[in-house]
Write a protein that holds these residues in place. Structure first.
Motif, PDB file in Angstrom:
ATOM      1  N   SER A 171       1.050  -0.979  -0.116  1.00 41.59           N
ATOM      2  CA  SER A 171       0.001   0.021  -0.094  1.00 41.59           C
ATOM      3  C   SER A 171       0.861   1.179  -0.073  1.00 41.59           C
ATOM      4  CB  SER A 171      -0.733  -0.179   1.240  1.00 41.59           C
ATOM      5  OG  SER A 171      -0.143   0.141   2.428  1.00 41.59           O
ATOM      6  N   PRO A 172       0.437   2.354  -0.675  1.00 41.70           N
ATOM      7  CA  PRO A 172       1.281   3.540  -0.712  1.00 41.70           C
ATOM      8  C   PRO A 172       1.078   4.407   0.304  1.00 41.70           C
ATOM      9  CG  PRO A 172      -0.608   3.646  -2.163  1.00 41.70           C
ATOM     10  CD  PRO A 172      -0.732   2.377  -1.604  1.00 41.70           C
ATOM     11  N   ASN A 194       9.408   5.212   0.078  1.00 40.26           N
ATOM     12  CA  ASN A 194       8.825   6.367   0.753  1.00 40.26           C
ATOM     13  C   ASN A 194       8.408   7.458  -0.106  1.00 40.26           C
ATOM     14  OD1 ASN A 194       8.219   8.277   3.128  1.00 40.26           O
ATOM     15  ND2 ASN A 194       9.784   9.349   2.154  1.00 40.26           N
ATOM     16  N   ASN A 195       9.249   7.330  -1.491  1.00 38.04           N
ATOM     17  CA  ASN A 195       9.088   8.401  -2.456  1.00 38.04           C
ATOM     18  C   ASN A 195       7.586   7.872  -3.248  1.00 38.04           C
ATOM     19  OD1 ASN A 195      10.997  10.081  -2.098  1.00 38.04           O
ATOM     20  ND2 ASN A 195      12.082   9.468  -3.857  1.00 38.04           N
ATOM     21  N   ALA A 196       7.408   6.592  -3.478  1.00 39.16           N
ATOM     22  CA  ALA A 196       6.154   6.027  -3.918  1.00 39.16           C
ATOM     23  C   ALA A 196       5.064   6.196  -2.900  1.00 39.16           C
ATOM     24  CB  ALA A 196       6.427   4.554  -4.185  1.00 39.16           C
ATOM     25  N   ALA A 197       5.379   6.145  -1.814  1.00 40.34           N
ATOM     26  CA  ALA A 197       4.145   6.397  -0.852  1.00 40.34           C
ATOM     27  C   ALA A 197       3.618   7.687  -0.710  1.00 40.34           C
ATOM     28  CB  ALA A 197       4.454   5.717   0.479  1.00 40.34           C
ATOM     29  N   THR A 198       4.796   8.761  -1.014  1.00 38.89           N
ATOM     30  CA  THR A 198       4.398  10.232  -0.720  1.00 38.89           C
ATOM     31  C   THR A 198       4.174  10.784  -2.078  1.00 38.89           C
ATOM     32  OG1 THR A 198       6.068  10.119   1.021  1.00 38.89           O
ATOM     33  CG2 THR A 198       5.481  12.282  -0.122  1.00 38.89           C
ATOM     34  N   HIS A 199       4.831  10.692  -3.044  1.00 39.72           N
ATOM     35  CA  HIS A 199       4.802  11.645  -4.606  1.00 39.72           C
ATOM     36  C   HIS A 199       3.923  10.455  -5.256  1.00 39.72           C
ATOM     37  CE1 HIS A 199       7.390  14.246  -2.705  1.00 39.72           C
ATOM     38  NE2 HIS A 199       8.381  13.371  -2.398  1.00 39.72           N
ATOM     39  N   GLY A 200       4.127   9.214  -5.394  1.00 39.19           N
ATOM     40  CA  GLY A 200       3.661   8.238  -6.111  1.00 39.19           C
ATOM     41  C   GLY A 200       2.073   7.707  -5.796  1.00 39.19           C
ATOM     42  N   ARG A 201       1.518   8.281  -4.734  1.00 36.89           N
ATOM     43  CA  ARG A 201       0.368   7.738  -4.138  1.00 36.89           C
ATOM     44  C   ARG A 201      -0.744   8.134  -4.975  1.00 36.89           C
ATOM     45  NH1 ARG A 201      -1.527   6.325   1.264  1.00 36.89           N
ATOM     46  NH2 ARG A 201      -3.587   6.913   1.467  1.00 36.89           N
ATOM     47  N   ARG A 255      19.359  -5.098  -8.257  1.00 33.73           N
ATOM     48  CA  ARG A 255      18.635  -4.212  -8.917  1.00 33.73           C
ATOM     49  C   ARG A 255      17.422  -3.989  -7.958  1.00 33.73           C
ATOM     50  NH1 ARG A 255      17.955  -1.685 -14.435  1.00 33.73           N
ATOM     51  NH2 ARG A 255      15.841  -0.879 -14.499  1.00 33.73           N
ATOM     52  N   VAL A 256      17.242  -2.872  -7.455  1.00 30.52           N
ATOM     53  CA  VAL A 256      15.848  -2.463  -6.790  1.00 30.52           C
ATOM     54  C   VAL A 256      15.058  -1.555  -7.611  1.00 30.52           C
ATOM     55  CG1 VAL A 256      15.083  -1.386  -4.868  1.00 30.52           C
ATOM     56  CG2 VAL A 256      17.265  -2.354  -4.732  1.00 30.52           C
ATOM     57  N   GLU A 257      13.832  -2.014  -7.840  1.00 35.47           N
ATOM     58  CA  GLU A 257      12.993  -1.459  -8.598  1.00 35.47           C
ATOM     59  C   GLU A 257      11.671  -1.188  -7.473  1.00 35.47           C
ATOM     60  OE1 GLU A 257      11.868  -3.760 -11.739  1.00 35.47           O
ATOM     61  OE2 GLU A 257      13.639  -3.293 -12.862  1.00 35.47           O
ATOM     62  N   VAL A 258      10.955   0.149  -7.582  1.00 35.30           N
ATOM     63  CA  VAL A 258       9.992   0.475  -7.015  1.00 35.30           C
ATOM     64  C   VAL A 258       9.060   1.290  -8.026  1.00 35.30           C
ATOM     65  CG1 VAL A 258       8.747   1.886  -5.401  1.00 35.30           C
ATOM     66  CG2 VAL A 258      10.893   0.831  -4.868  1.00 35.30           C
ATOM     67  N   THR A 259       8.003   0.555  -8.417  1.00 36.15           N
ATOM     68  CA  THR A 259       6.893   1.023  -9.347  1.00 36.15           C
ATOM     69  C   THR A 259       5.767   1.620  -8.774  1.00 36.15           C
ATOM     70  OG1 THR A 259       7.684  -0.865 -10.790  1.00 36.15           O
ATOM     71  CG2 THR A 259       5.473   0.064 -11.387  1.00 36.15           C
ATOM     72  N   ASP A 260       5.318   2.635  -9.067  1.00 35.27           N
ATOM     73  CA  ASP A 260       3.856   3.158  -8.648  1.00 35.27           C
ATOM     74  C   ASP A 260       3.253   3.648 -10.027  1.00 35.27           C
ATOM     75  OD1 ASP A 260       4.469   6.087  -9.431  1.00 35.27           O
ATOM     76  OD2 ASP A 260       5.744   6.076  -7.993  1.00 35.27           O
ATOM     77  N   THR A 261       1.924   4.390  -9.716  1.00 36.25           N
ATOM     78  CA  THR A 261       1.117   4.494 -10.662  1.00 36.25           C
ATOM     79  C   THR A 261       0.971   5.972 -11.040  1.00 36.25           C
ATOM     80  OG1 THR A 261      -0.876   4.474  -8.912  1.00 36.25           O
ATOM     81  CG2 THR A 261      -0.539   2.483 -10.507  1.00 36.25           C
ATOM     82  N   ARG A 262       2.101   6.719 -10.768  1.00 40.50           N
ATOM     83  CA  ARG A 262       2.060   8.286 -11.036  1.00 40.50           C
ATOM     84  C   ARG A 262       3.138   8.458 -11.852  1.00 40.50           C
ATOM     85  NH1 ARG A 262       0.256  12.603  -8.141  1.00 40.50           N
ATOM     86  NH2 ARG A 262       0.591  13.482 -10.054  1.00 40.50           N
ATOM     87  N   ASP A 299      -1.785   0.080  -5.430  1.00 46.91           N
ATOM     88  CA  ASP A 299      -0.647  -0.063  -4.639  1.00 46.91           C
ATOM     89  C   ASP A 299       0.715   0.199  -5.430  1.00 46.91           C
ATOM     90  OD1 ASP A 299      -2.163  -1.022  -2.926  1.00 46.91           O
ATOM     91  OD2 ASP A 299      -2.154  -3.144  -3.526  1.00 46.91           O
ATOM     92  N   PHE A 300       1.914   0.167  -4.905  1.00 48.63           N
ATOM     93  CA  PHE A 300       3.296   0.143  -5.379  1.00 48.63           C
ATOM     94  C   PHE A 300       3.724  -1.274  -5.335  1.00 48.63           C
ATOM     95  CE2 PHE A 300       4.683   1.235  -0.992  1.00 48.63           C
ATOM     96  CZ  PHE A 300       5.730   0.660  -1.141  1.00 48.63           C
ATOM     97  N   ARG A 301       4.690  -1.411  -6.202  1.00 47.97           N
ATOM     98  CA  ARG A 301       5.455  -2.806  -6.363  1.00 47.97           C
ATOM     99  C   ARG A 301       6.890  -2.488  -6.041  1.00 47.97           C
ATOM    100  NH1 ARG A 301       4.366  -7.686  -7.998  1.00 47.97           N
ATOM    101  NH2 ARG A 301       2.705  -7.021  -8.946  1.00 47.97           N
ATOM    102  N   LEU A 302       7.462  -3.262  -5.123  1.00 44.36           N
ATOM    103  CA  LEU A 302       8.899  -3.482  -4.799  1.00 44.36           C
ATOM    104  C   LEU A 302       9.414  -4.789  -5.569  1.00 44.36           C
ATOM    105  CD1 LEU A 302      11.710  -2.775  -3.319  1.00 44.36           C
ATOM    106  CD2 LEU A 302      10.734  -4.269  -1.468  1.00 44.36           C
TER     107      LEU A 302
END
Length: 140
Positions: free
Chosen positions: A20-21, A56-63, A81-88, A68-71
């Motif tokens: 959850s974002p 934190n950026n996904a939960a703050t700016h990509g919310r 490789r670390v990836e965080v995908t959000d819907t913004r 949801d966001f994906r780690l």
């Protein structure tokens, strides 16, 4: 006997989870990443900080409410490789100047300092993925 030319000669490890974002989702991303990297026998200090910042950026700016966001973590050879995908997808990350007394705004600077490479990729609509790569040692 040598491996055939088309055969992979190393293990590819991966982990992916939807969260959850929210601040709680961002914290859980950090904790899950730490545990996953520990179980793989990999150092996790730098990666844990990177996950914390990107989540934190996904939960703050990509919310976006209800999305949801994906780690995703994966290791190929000696690269994590670390990836965080959000819907913004309309809001790509960028470093901006930060006042010395500001309480926030240094996350991407930290990611840049800890990662060997990082960046962002748009799509597919409405998503974006912010990623960071680190060389890792000590894998089993």
């Amino acid at each position: 006997m040598a491996a055939p030319e088309n055969e992979l000669t190393h293990t590819i490890r991966n982990f992916s989870v939807l969260l959850s974002p929210t601040p709680r989702g961002a914290r859980l991303a950090r904790l899950l990443a730490r545990e996953q990297l520990r179980s793989w026998g990999l150092p996790f200090d730098s990666a844990e900080h990177i996950v914390a910042e990107l989540a934190n950026n996904a939960a703050t700016h990509g919310r976006v409410s209800g999305r949801d966001f994906r780690l995703t973590l994966y290791v190929v050879g000696d690269t994590l490789r670390v990836e965080v995908t959000d819907t913004r997808g309309d809001l790509l990350p960028r470093r901006t100047p930060t006042a010395p007394d500001a309480e926030s705004g240094r996350g991407l600077l930290l990611v840049e300092a800890l990662a060997d490479r990082w960046g962002a990729a748009p799509g597919p609509y409405p998503r974006k993925t912010v990623w960071a790569e680190l060389k890792v040692r000590g894998s089993r």
